[in-house]
Design an enzyme around this catalytic site. Structure first.
Site, PDB file in Angstrom:
ATOM      1  N   TRP A 257       2.361   1.599  -3.400  1.00 40.51           N
ATOM      2  CA  TRP A 257       1.340   2.037  -4.368  1.00 40.51           C
ATOM      3  C   TRP A 257       1.343   3.567  -4.469  1.00 40.51           C
ATOM      4  O   TRP A 257       1.136   4.127  -5.538  1.00 40.51           O
ATOM      5  CB  TRP A 257      -0.043   1.537  -3.911  1.00 40.51           C
ATOM      6  N   HIS A 258       1.601   4.227  -3.329  1.00 38.14           N
ATOM      7  CA  HIS A 258       1.551   5.692  -3.341  1.00 38.14           C
ATOM      8  C   HIS A 258       2.703   6.318  -4.098  1.00 38.14           C
ATOM      9  O   HIS A 258       2.574   7.429  -4.608  1.00 38.14           O
ATOM     10  CB  HIS A 258       1.535   6.232  -1.905  1.00 38.14           C
ATOM     11  N   GLY A 259       3.820   5.648  -4.144  1.00 41.86           N
ATOM     12  CA  GLY A 259       4.916   6.245  -4.894  1.00 41.86           C
ATOM     13  C   GLY A 259       6.189   5.450  -4.768  1.00 41.86           C
ATOM     14  O   GLY A 259       6.365   4.640  -3.848  1.00 41.86           O
TER      15      GLY A 259
ATOM     16  N   SER B 298       0.842  -1.203   0.000  1.00 43.54           N
ATOM     17  CA  SER B 298       0.000   0.000   0.000  1.00 43.54           C
ATOM     18  C   SER B 298       0.879   1.255   0.000  1.00 43.54           C
ATOM     19  O   SER B 298       0.597   2.233  -0.698  1.00 43.54           O
ATOM     20  CB  SER B 298      -0.903  -0.026   1.233  1.00 43.54           C
TER      21      SER B 298
ATOM     22  N   PHE C 221      -0.089   9.964  -7.682  1.00 40.64           N
ATOM     23  CA  PHE C 221      -0.028   8.538  -7.388  1.00 40.64           C
ATOM     24  C   PHE C 221      -0.699   7.752  -8.497  1.00 40.64           C
ATOM     25  O   PHE C 221      -0.741   6.597  -8.545  1.00 40.64           O
ATOM     26  CB  PHE C 221      -0.685   8.233  -6.039  1.00 40.64           C
TER      27      PHE C 221
END
Lengths: 473, 289
Positions: free
Chosen positions: A325-327, A322, A473
């Site tokens: 996933w953001h960066g 997770s 993102f």
């Protein structure tokens, strides 16, 4: 195209008028219009990346059909693998390639090998993580047998690129959104009015709270090494409200816009800063992503059905992924890791606390729990916001080492007091409306709307911080 | 649909009405309320005569001590410099002052690498926005992209310039609170010593600047002077300013005046109070006030 731009205020009524006045008798024409509008909306940012959406749509449309058509498990697996490989491959190239190359290069350097892999000079397409996850859920659901693939390409392309939620979610499931493309839509005034109200509330959150908080967040994080403890604490609180209001504001506008066209999108935020523990926080924050990870990663990994070690492993994987996933940055991975470590004790000590349950009443116990959870969330946000891990650790260390709580910063920056006032107003306003999806309900509904419009006009920042954080993102 | 449209129209009408009303209030207060900055004060000057006037950026505002000039020469003096001012701003202010009957015997313009800029500064444009219905301001905005929005969408100009003309500033106007900026028409000294470099000179200077030509047309040659105020030695390319001598009449260059006086600088582009005093005395001597 940005929701808080004049272009969107012109674009939206045009699409709305064509949709409900010219094409209202034909859902096929309405869907074509939605598709065209979505491509214009996205192309307004960068038309070159439209081909990626189109390619993703084509791949998942045909793999979806083949997964259902093929009887042999091997072939079904092949087509699912193809869809996953393509979608994650696109993400890997555009979002993670440079990050992994740098990580590999520095790992080789650690063991004394000097290798030089070329990095790519590429732009990250806006919203790529959102729409690839949306299309992935479609093929996975078909493979699992829970969803029938659509044979209508326009409907599917509309589902993938639906402009209200294309660039920053909510990440919709095909089982929820796709059927809405397949049935005729009748205009529902109640739904549309609630949509307008959500849009007003979302715009307020974005331009008044998030963008005003951004001014100070940026200054404090840029100059954290010259700031005292109080200022640094304020910086984390400001960022907490900046990111919450920026992202949930976008989600509200997206859901509201969807409703204008007769679509119901899932709720993405449920007053997360009133959470009493981290587990509850994740049931209230970015709900569409956390449920996605639950359904497509945590449960397939075995969830909590195996022994404790495997459960811990699964939870760690979900939170780290997770974060990633953001960066493509270690700060995001660490942010995910911190949440995992905060989540694990709550998960094992309170296994019954699996629902957002119990009325949120104002008592000492709840206030303490909310404050503690909020401070933990703020601590993790420092990693999310900082440029690198070193800076984040340094920032947090300074809060404890500096020990200076003078209000110098507050007295110098006169606007700062106003921002604190705005945030307090916002928290109180949210608290009294925490049982509804937006505050414009119940008594004095119209007065509240007019008041929020007034505040938005006079306190909103319409030109300085237009971009939404989650676009990256 | 009818119910929705009624609701939507109500929201739109309220928003538009509110914007119209806010525009009226903001415009009235910014034009006629308590001036909170130097520019608002300057725009209000009417029918006055000064012996000496100085136009420029912070390198006038921070460098020219008019009180000292008045004390040493007995002549009246006004410092019209404000931070970030470009030549276009100065020219327009000079035109406004002329049309408002503000007269001078001698006028100075501080000029440096701003010779390369023809545009108005954002701060100046923001402060002009409340005066949009006046011909001289409309003329400025009519060539800009935002003109249509400013003219036809009420309150848009205040939303766009929220930093300068936002509600916070408006409340301060209403409460008549003082701020850190200079509200007097005059000099604002800097305290402290330093040589920090902010920016550098360009590699070359423009062939000509239409604003300077405009100023030369606005005032007769005998009363109009230009100069470059001192910089410290650390600034890159400062010698480029020597080229201004060949482009502007009645020009003096002081860029290296205080090369041996580091104690006179607040930063590389600005003198401190001690330096400002020394520089003002130098001008009194050179121009024989």
């Amino acid at each position: 195209m940005l929701f808080n731009s004049i272009t969107f205020f012109i674009f939206l009524p045009i699409v709305f008028i064509f949709y409900w006045f010219f094409f209202k008798s034909s859902k096929e024409y309405q869907n074509i219009l939605i598709l065209l509008a979505s491509y214009v909306f996205y192309g307004w940012w960068d038309y070159r990346f439209l081909f990626l959406i189109l390619l993703s749509t084509l791949v998942d449309f045909f793999t979806g059909i083949h997964i259902e058509k093929c009887k042999s498990r091997k072939t079904r697996n092949f087509f699912l693998g193809l869809s996953i490989f393509f979608n994650l491959g696109v993400l890997a190239i555009f979002k993670y390639y440079n990050f992994f190359i740098s990580a590999i290069t520095s790992s080789f350097l650690e063991i004394g090998l000097n290798v030089n892999f070329e990095t790519l000079n590429i732009i990250l397409p806006v919203g790529i993580s959102f729409y690839t996850f949306q299309t992935l859920s479609y093929t996975i659901d078909i493979w699992k047998g829970g969803l029938k693939p659509t044979r209508n390409f326009i409907n599917f392309a509309g589902f993938v690129s639906f402009f209200p939620q294309l660039v920053a979610g909510p990440i919709e499931r095909a089982s929820s959104l796709l059927p809405q493309f397949e049935i005729p839509r009748k205009f529902n005034s109640e739904l549309a009015i609630s949509g307008i109200n959500l849009m007003i509330w979302g715009l307020f959150k974005k331009v008044v709270i998030a963008d005003n908080a951004a001014v100070y967040t940026n200054v404090i994080f840029e100059n954290y090494d010259n700031s005292n403890s109080l200022t640094l604490i304020l910086g984390t609180v400001y960022f907490a409200f900046q990111i919450y209001c920026d992202f949930s504001g976008y989600s509200d506008i997206a859901i509201g816009t969807g409703r204008l066209f007769g679509f119901r999108l899932m709720r993405n935020f449920n007053y997360p800063y009133f959470s009493r523990n981290i587990s509850e926080f994740w049931k209230r924050w970015h709900i569409s992503l956390s449920t996605w990870f639950r359904d497509y990663l945590y449960i397939p990994l075995g969830g909590s059905k195996m022994n404790m070690i495997f459960t811990i492993r699964n939870i760690l994987i979900v939170f780290l992924v997770s974060g990633l996933w953001h960066g493509a940055n270690w700060t995001f991975i660490l942010w995910g890791g911190i949440h995992a470590f905060l989540f694990l004790p709550v998960f094992f000590l309170k296994p019954s606390n699996s629902k957002v349950s119990g009325p949120l009443v104002l008592n000492i116990s709840n206030i303490l729990k909310i404050c503690f959870t909020f401070s933990m969330v703020c601590m993790a946000w420092v990693f999310f916001r900082s440029k690198n891990v070193y800076e984040a650790i340094d920032y947090l260390m300074r809060i404890f080492q500096n020990q200076e709580f003078k209000i110098t910063y507050l007295s110098i920056e006169r606007y700062n007091i106003e921002l604190i006032g705005l945030i307090l107003f916002f928290v109180i306003f949210e608290w009294f409306h925490k049982n509804s999806e937006h505050p414009f309900s119940g008594k004095f509904r119209i007065l509240k709307i007019l008041f929020i419009i007034f505040i938005t006009l006079v306190m909103g920042k319409f030109f300085d911080y237009k971009q939404f954080i989650y676009f990256q993102f | 649909m009818k119910r929705f449209l009624k609701y939507l129209i109500l929201i739109i009408l309220f928003t538009y009405g509110l914007m119209y009303f806010l525009d009226l209030i903001y415009t009235e207060l910014y034009r006629n309320g308590h001036p909170r900055n130097k520019l608002q004060n300057e725009l209000k000057l009417k029918d006055q005569h000064y012996d000496i006037g100085f136009y420029g950026s912070s390198r006038i505002e921070r460098h020219i001590n008019c009180e000292l000039i008045e004390k040493l020469t007995g002549k009246t003096c006004v410092n019209l410099g404000f931070a970030g001012a470009n030549l276009a701003d100065m020219k327009m202010l000079a035109e406004i002052n002329k049309s408002n009957g503000v007269t001078f015997d001698t006028i100075f313009f501080q000029i440096d690498y701003n010779y390369n800029f023809e545009n108005y500064s954002p701060y100046f444009l923001a402060n002009l926005a409340p005066y949009l219905d006046e011909a001289f301001v409309e003329h400025v905005f009519s060539k800009r992209d935002e003109y249509g929005y400013y003219k036809w969408i009420p309150f848009y100009k205040y939303m766009r310039n929220e930093k300068v003309l936002g509600v916070r500033e408006l409340i301060s106007v209403l409460l008549q609170t003082k701020n850190g900026r200079n509200t007097n028409i005059g000099y604002r000294p800097l305290k402290g010593v330093g040589l920090a470099v902010r920016g550098k000179f360009p590699d070359s200077l423009k062939h000509q600047n239409s604003k300077v030509i405009g100023l030369e047309k606005l005032y007769p040659s005998g009363m109009l002077y230009f100069f470059t105020a001192p910089y410290c030695q650390n600034i890159q390319n400062r010698e480029i300013s020597l080229g201004l001598a060949g482009k502007i009449k009645n020009y003096r260059n002081y860029h290296d005046l205080f090369d041996n006086n580091a104690e006179y600088f607040y930063d590389c582009g600005h003198l401190n109070d001690k330096g400002a005093e020394a520089f003002t005395e130098q001008l009194i001597f050179d121009y024989n006030f």
